[in-house]
Write a protein that holds these residues in place. Structure first.
Motif: not given
Length: 126
Positions: A35-60
């Motif tokens: 997965g890729w996450f990001r955190q801006a100053p003063g904010k909580e870490r949030e998901i950007v995108a995720g990918i399963s093993r094998g790339g079968v499933t992706q989330y944005y």
């Protein structure tokens, strides 16, 4: 166990593009959900995108759908995030994360992941 190292961050103008990379060391890279996450100053870490093993499933996250693309190269043990049409709101430290999985889900919560990189800064500004 896997060690993750991000690269590719930097300063870019609004509307521009960047490609982040996350290199992994360790065995069985293909068995990890990533997965890729990001955190801006003063904010909580949030998901950007995720990918399963094998790339079968992706989330944005809704905020990046249609602009960002996650992909993985199992042979090269590398995770990518192609970011297009960047906006100032995308400014943050970006982290890659990994968790060993035995299914084809793309976890969305930070607490689902076991391994993290050190982060790379992305700044979108004119």
């Amino acid at each position: 166990q896997v060690r993750l190292v991000e690269s590719g961050g930097g300063l870019v103008q609004p509307g521009g593009s960047l490609r982040l990379s996350c290199g992994a060391s360790g065995q069985f890279f293909s068995s990890y959900a990533l997965g890729w996450f990001r955190q801006a100053p003063g904010k909580e870490r949030e998901i950007v995108a995720g990918i399963s093993r094998g790339g079968v499933t992706q989330y944005y996250a809704d905020s990046v759908k249609g602009r960002f693309t996650i992909s993985r190269d199992n042979a090269g043990s590398t995770l990518y995030l192609q970011m297009d049409r960047l906006e100032p709101e995308d400014t943050a430290v970006y982290y890659c994360a990994a968790v060993q999985q035995f299914n084809f889900r793309a976890p969305r919560a930070a607490t689902d992941y076991d391994y993290w990189g050190q982060g790379t800064q992305v700044t979108v500004s004119s």
